[in-house]
Design an enzyme around this catalytic site. Structure first.
Site, PDB file in Angstrom:
ATOM      1  N   SER A  11      -4.944  43.829  52.801  1.00 11.73           N
ATOM      2  CA  SER A  11      -3.775  43.534  53.631  1.00 11.73           C
ATOM      3  C   SER A  11      -4.092  43.417  55.108  1.00 11.73           C
ATOM      4  O   SER A  11      -3.392  42.734  55.842  1.00 11.73           O
ATOM      5  CB  SER A  11      -2.710  44.611  53.428  1.00 11.73           C
ATOM      6  N   THR A  12      -5.128  44.115  55.567  1.00 12.31           N
ATOM      7  CA  THR A  12      -5.477  44.057  56.986  1.00 12.31           C
ATOM      8  C   THR A  12      -6.944  43.696  57.129  1.00 12.31           C
ATOM      9  O   THR A  12      -7.750  43.904  56.215  1.00 12.31           O
ATOM     10  CB  THR A  12      -5.241  45.408  57.695  1.00 12.31           C
TER      11      THR A  12
END
Length: 196
Positions: A11-12
């Site tokens: 996600s990051t």
């Protein structure tokens, strides 16, 4: 000739997808596509689109979990139907019920149920978080991380600001971020405390 293709997503950009990639390769994936810093609710992910373009009828798509490819029930069901129509099998390493032939009605039904359960889990987490925050507020507490601006730092910031020091200067002296200083000053003295 059919092949096993892996897809991983974090996600990051700070997260490391190496563990996901290793699991997918251990499951037989000869090619792994990886997206960094992308939400599963976004369907136009660069590596995901490349993965879909690479897949052929008879291939197996291996993922760690359904949430790696689909962030909502609707996205999951549409995706599973598309894969099934193309003759692509879907296999999840952490959800054994997803090791099914998604081109069959039974396979699609099983995956649809799993998608609903995954969405329910997300909704339950959100509801529990909301209740926890409401309970904390009712007891006079605020949820989230405690502020770096302690009572002592806030008092020092107020003194320095009254002496004409800039927010950036105060932040450097206190060893905190300027935004933390600004919030503390607004809380202590109102919005007029922070310009400049």
């Amino acid at each position: 000739m059919s092949s096993i293709v892996g897809y991983a997503r974090v996600s990051t950009r700070e997260q490391n997808p190496a563990a996901q990639e290793a699991d997918l390769r251990a499951a037989g994936a000869t090619r792994v596509f990886v997206d960094h810093g992308e939400s599963s609710r976004i369907t136009e992910r660069q590596a995901w689109l490349a993965c879909l373009d690479y897949l052929r009828a008879g291939d197996t798509l291996v993922i760690r979990a359904l949430d790696r490819i689909a962030g909502t029930e609707q996205i999951a069901i549409e995706l599973i139907r598309d894969l099934g129509r193309q003759g692509i099998r879907l296999r999840s390493l952490t959800e054994p019920f997803l090791d099914v032939d998604t081109s069959t009605p039974m396979g699609e039904a099983i995956v649809g149920i799993m998608a609903v359960l995954a969405q329910l889990r997300v909704a339950t987490i959100r509801e529990n978080t909301r209740r926890g925050l409401a309970h904390a507020r009712a007891e006079g507490r605020v949820g989230g991380r405690p502020s770096v601006m302690t009572v002592e730092r806030t008092a020092a910031a107020v003194r320095m600001r009254r002496d004409g020091k800039s927010v950036a200067h105060i932040a450097r002296v206190l060893g905190v971020g300027a935004s933390s200083v600004s919030r503390a000053l607004v809380k202590a003295e109102g919005p007029a405390a922070t310009p400049g």
